[in-house]
Design a protein around this motif. Structure first.
Motif, mmCIF file in Angstrom:
data_model
loop_
_atom_site.group_PDB
_atom_site.id
_atom_site.type_symbol
_atom_site.label_atom_id
_atom_site.label_comp_id
_atom_site.label_asym_id
_atom_site.label_seq_id
_atom_site.Cartn_x
_atom_site.Cartn_y
_atom_site.Cartn_z
ATOM 1 N N ILE A 10 0.854 -1.187 0.000
ATOM 2 C CA ILE A 10 0.000 0.000 0.000
ATOM 3 C C ILE A 10 0.889 1.235 0.000
ATOM 4 O O ILE A 10 1.700 1.428 0.918
ATOM 5 C CB ILE A 10 -0.930 0.031 1.227
ATOM 6 N N LEU A 11 0.762 2.043 -1.028
ATOM 7 C CA LEU A 11 1.461 3.326 -1.121
ATOM 8 C C LEU A 11 0.412 4.413 -0.947
ATOM 9 O O LEU A 11 -0.462 4.592 -1.794
ATOM 10 C CB LEU A 11 2.165 3.452 -2.465
ATOM 11 N N TYR A 12 0.503 5.132 0.164
ATOM 12 C CA TYR A 12 -0.507 6.127 0.532
ATOM 13 C C TYR A 12 0.112 7.516 0.507
ATOM 14 O O TYR A 12 1.023 7.801 1.277
ATOM 15 C CB TYR A 12 -1.043 5.801 1.931
ATOM 16 N N VAL A 13 -0.384 8.367 -0.385
ATOM 17 C CA VAL A 13 0.082 9.748 -0.469
ATOM 18 C C VAL A 13 -0.996 10.642 0.135
ATOM 19 O O VAL A 13 -2.089 10.786 -0.426
ATOM 20 C CB VAL A 13 0.371 10.161 -1.922
ATOM 21 N N LEU A 14 -0.688 11.223 1.293
ATOM 22 C CA LEU A 14 -1.623 12.092 2.006
ATOM 23 C C LEU A 14 -1.109 13.523 1.948
ATOM 24 O O LEU A 14 -0.052 13.836 2.504
ATOM 25 C CB LEU A 14 -1.770 11.646 3.461
ATOM 26 N N THR A 15 -1.843 14.392 1.285
ATOM 27 C CA THR A 15 -1.449 15.796 1.142
ATOM 28 C C THR A 15 -2.162 16.653 2.185
ATOM 29 O O THR A 15 -3.094 16.205 2.856
ATOM 30 C CB THR A 15 -1.777 16.304 -0.267
ATOM 31 N N ASP A 16 -1.742 17.896 2.291
ATOM 32 C CA ASP A 16 -2.247 18.811 3.320
ATOM 33 C C ASP A 16 -2.947 19.993 2.658
ATOM 34 O O ASP A 16 -2.323 20.757 1.917
ATOM 35 C CB ASP A 16 -1.063 19.306 4.174
ATOM 36 N N ASP A 17 -4.248 20.138 2.894
ATOM 37 C CA ASP A 17 -5.035 21.252 2.346
ATOM 38 C C ASP A 17 -5.178 21.192 0.830
ATOM 39 O O ASP A 17 -5.357 22.229 0.177
ATOM 40 C CB ASP A 17 -4.409 22.609 2.713
ATOM 41 N N LEU A 18 -5.101 20.026 0.236
ATOM 42 C CA LEU A 18 -5.202 19.944 -1.219
ATOM 43 C C LEU A 18 -6.664 19.831 -1.631
ATOM 44 O O LEU A 18 -7.343 18.865 -1.289
ATOM 45 C CB LEU A 18 -4.402 18.757 -1.751
ATOM 46 N N SER A 19 -7.139 20.814 -2.360
ATOM 47 C CA SER A 19 -8.522 20.857 -2.826
ATOM 48 C C SER A 19 -8.627 20.260 -4.228
ATOM 49 O O SER A 19 -7.635 20.141 -4.953
ATOM 50 C CB SER A 19 -9.019 22.303 -2.829
ATOM 51 N N TRP A 20 -9.845 19.904 -4.613
ATOM 52 C CA TRP A 20 -10.066 19.250 -5.907
ATOM 53 C C TRP A 20 -9.576 20.095 -7.073
ATOM 54 O O TRP A 20 -9.152 19.561 -8.108
ATOM 55 C CB TRP A 20 -11.545 18.936 -6.085
ATOM 56 N N ASP A 21 -9.611 21.426 -6.955
ATOM 57 C CA ASP A 21 -9.253 22.263 -8.093
ATOM 58 C C ASP A 21 -7.758 22.246 -8.421
ATOM 59 O O ASP A 21 -7.333 22.832 -9.416
ATOM 60 C CB ASP A 21 -9.734 23.707 -7.895
ATOM 61 N N LEU A 22 -6.951 21.571 -7.603
ATOM 62 C CA LEU A 22 -5.523 21.453 -7.892
ATOM 63 C C LEU A 22 -5.185 20.200 -8.695
ATOM 64 O O LEU A 22 -4.111 20.116 -9.303
ATOM 65 C CB LEU A 22 -4.711 21.444 -6.590
ATOM 66 N N VAL A 23 -6.088 19.231 -8.707
ATOM 67 C CA VAL A 23 -5.801 17.953 -9.367
ATOM 68 C C VAL A 23 -5.561 18.138 -10.862
ATOM 69 O O VAL A 23 -4.754 17.423 -11.469
ATOM 70 C CB VAL A 23 -6.946 16.956 -9.098
ATOM 71 N N ASP A 24 -6.234 19.098 -11.476
ATOM 72 C CA ASP A 24 -6.052 19.333 -12.911
ATOM 73 C C ASP A 24 -4.618 19.697 -13.270
ATOM 74 O O ASP A 24 -4.235 19.598 -14.448
ATOM 75 C CB ASP A 24 -6.990 20.438 -13.388
ATOM 76 N N TYR A 25 -3.831 20.115 -12.294
ATOM 77 C CA TYR A 25 -2.448 20.543 -12.549
ATOM 78 C C TYR A 25 -1.444 19.482 -12.095
ATOM 79 O O TYR A 25 -0.257 19.778 -11.967
ATOM 80 C CB TYR A 25 -2.186 21.870 -11.833
ATOM 81 N N MET A 26 -1.925 18.257 -11.893
ATOM 82 C CA MET A 26 -1.067 17.179 -11.415
ATOM 83 C C MET A 26 -1.167 15.998 -12.392
ATOM 84 O O MET A 26 -2.025 15.114 -12.239
ATOM 85 C CB MET A 26 -1.478 16.768 -9.995
ATOM 86 N N PRO A 27 -0.318 15.945 -13.407
ATOM 87 C CA PRO A 27 -0.454 14.917 -14.453
ATOM 88 C C PRO A 27 -0.342 13.489 -13.938
ATOM 89 O O PRO A 27 -1.039 12.593 -14.442
ATOM 90 C CB PRO A 27 0.674 15.256 -15.437
ATOM 91 N N ASN A 28 0.501 13.220 -12.961
ATOM 92 C CA ASN A 28 0.604 11.860 -12.443
ATOM 93 C C ASN A 28 -0.639 11.448 -11.667
ATOM 94 O O ASN A 28 -1.038 10.279 -11.696
ATOM 95 C CB ASN A 28 1.849 11.725 -11.554
ATOM 96 N N VAL A 29 -1.266 12.406 -10.987
ATOM 97 C CA VAL A 29 -2.523 12.107 -10.298
ATOM 98 C C VAL A 29 -3.633 11.875 -11.318
ATOM 99 O O VAL A 29 -4.460 10.961 -11.160
ATOM 100 C CB VAL A 29 -2.889 13.242 -9.325
ATOM 101 N N LYS A 30 -3.656 12.666 -12.386
ATOM 102 C CA LYS A 30 -4.642 12.459 -13.446
ATOM 103 C C LYS A 30 -4.464 11.080 -14.080
ATOM 104 O O LYS A 30 -5.430 10.397 -14.398
ATOM 105 C CB LYS A 30 -4.505 13.550 -14.509
#
Length: 501
Positions: free
Chosen positions: A51-71
């Motif tokens: 299990i690889l768990y990436v927990l970010t701090d204060d990350l809102s949905w509107d930032l995901v569009d700028y994260m190609p690996n998360v997309k």
């Protein structure tokens, strides 16, 4: 409502008989095979999955569009479109993630003693009931890198917490004062190492390298692992890596229908006095958004490096990858400047994306999930049976597309306020949003909020998804009574009583 009370009574009696506590099961429970109907993790060869768990701090949905690996992760796995946190403050949310229990059951209601923070988490015995303890006892190598809980690292040189390693973790690379991503002391398994202001000291870069090393050593040891990469980014001051400092110069914060809301006369008393955002405030909000987008670039690259390592070591078919945030963030909505303490969707609805064995690529799961579910899900993935005392439910049946009956249709949010501690990194700005204590319920098409001062909010999200019109005065009395009764049940629930609401 009567049937739900009967179910809760029966489940409560079962919980007493089983005498289990926390999300970590005891040795007797771990030695048993999973009950018939339980989900075995479909890793290759029957091996326990990583299990690889990436927990970010204060990350809102509107930032995901700028994260190609998360997309890309979304394309490979499942996105939970209705995932909510039980508290929009860092420490209470992370305590819930670790234990699977609502803040009123962990006792962590804030970032600071006597109502919260690391000391309260520890004193209440929560450290013995985390997913790390359960998985380590089940033969996992467990690692935490980055952020733990507010107050873990004392600001005083003699602070005993600075070199303390909590139970359940075989690898520990943590700092408590890493918000700037520079000039921090990293506790590596009990040894402090100071990192200054050089580019190589940037925290996300440091823990990225340590995460890669942890995966490689776990592969060499042929031992399953749980690795939590817990970033301070994009929490303020949202410091970007050196190579990202000048990117995205023309970006502006999203201008949603609720941005700088023109009429807030129907909002609760704490918000009604907020003035319209002025030109300077809007410019500051846009700059904050740019900084947040820049800050998550290093997180996204870290995810890419970790996934490359997993693939290079032949572990891709045996590894679940989980991307998550401890809470959301608002920037300009409802006239609010930067902040996160409200019950609005900007703050409570955050990303949860899971890819791994048996998870359908590109799937979107609309059934409700909460941060109470992370701990039992990890335990279930590891082949363990989550104890009945947790407030959340394992998400494994949803991940594997199995039929599920009686799934929850509501999410519960609780918040202790307002906040005044000047040393709190989450202290709101003047117009950032600092509501009084509230308890709220989110349904598929409603948001209902009860404030301790008597104010109420009710939004019809089908007609008003941006939460612009507070319809509490006009809402049917019968529906308001139902929602109020549900809030009261949630406020004191525990274990099966929570899961059956």
């Amino acid at each position: 409502m009567f049937r739900s009370r009967v179910r809760r009574l029966m489940c409560g009696l079962l919980a007493v008989v089983l005498l289990l506590s926390g999300c970590g099961a005891d040795r007797k429970e771990r030695s048993k095979p999973k009950a018939k109907g339980g989900t075995a993790s479909p890793a290759q060869g029957g091996r326990k999955p990583n299990i690889l768990y990436v927990l970010t701090d204060d990350l809102s949905w509107d930032l995901v569009d700028y994260m190609p690996n998360v997309k890309r992760l979304q394309q490979q796995g499942m996105t939970f479109s209705n995932y909510f946190v039980a508290d929009t403050l860092c420490c209470p949310s992370r305590a819930t993630i670790l234990t699977g229990r609502y803040p009123h059951n962990t006792g962590v209601l804030s970032n600071d003693p006597p109502t919260g923070g690391y000391d309260v988490f520890n004193q209440r015995g929560n450290e013995q009931s985390t997913f790390a303890v359960a998985l380590k006892n089940a033969g996992y190598r467990t690692g935490l890198m980055g952020k733990y809980l507010n107050g873990y690292e004392s600001t005083k040189k003699q602070g005993s917490s600075r070199t303390y390693v909590p139970p359940g973790w075989t690898e520990w690379d943590v700092t408590g004062l890493g918000y700037a991503n520079y000039n921090y002391d990293l506790n590596s398994n009990g040894t402090l190492t100071h990192h200054g202001w050089k580019p190589g000291d940037y925290l996300n870069t440091v823990i990225s390298g340590k995460g890669v090393d942890f995966i490689n050593r776990s592969a060499d040891a042929k031992q399953p692992f749980l690795l939590e990469m817990s970033t301070f980014s994009p929490h303020g001051p949202a410091t970007a890596a050196p190579e990202d400092n000048h990117k995205f110069r023309s970006l502006k914060a999203p201008r949603t229908p609720g941005f700088n809301e023109p009429d807030i006369g129907d909002k609760p008393g704490w918000l009604r006095r907020y003035p319209l955002l002025r030109k300077k405030q809007i410019a500051d909000i846009d700059e904050a958004f740019r900084q947040r987008v820049r800050a998550v670039q290093s997180v996204d690259r870290m995810i890419g490096k970790l996934l490359d390592t997993v693939r290079a070591r032949g572990l891709a078919d045996d590894t679940y990858v989980v991307f998550n945030s401890d809470n959301g963030y608002h920037l300009g909505q409802h006239r609010l400047e930067e902040g996160k303490l409200t019950a609005y969707d900007t703050d409570i609805k955050v990303p949860l994306i899971v890819a791994g064995p048996g998870v359908k690529a590109g799937a979107v799961e609309s059934r409700f999930a909460q941060n109470t579910d992370i701990c039992p899900t990890f335990q279930d993935l590891a082949g363990l049976t989550p104890p009945p005392s947790v407030d959340g439910r394992t998400l494994v049946p949803l991940l594997h597309g199995q039929p599920v009956t009686g799934w929850r249709t509501t999410a519960y949010i609780e918040h202790l306020g307002p906040r005044f501690n000047k040393d709190d990194p989450d202290l709101p700005k003047q117009f950032g949003g600092n509501p009084p204590t509230y308890h709220a319920v989110r349904t598929a098409n409603e948001l209902y909020v009860e404030y301790e001062n008597g104010d109420r909010e009710y939004y019809d999200l089908t007609r008003d998804p941006w939460e612009l019109g507070n319809l509490y005065p006009q809402a049917p009395a019968s529906r308001k009574a139902e929602l109020s009764a549900l809030v009261n049940e949630y406020r004191t629930c525990g274990g099966p009583n929570c899961r059956n609401l």
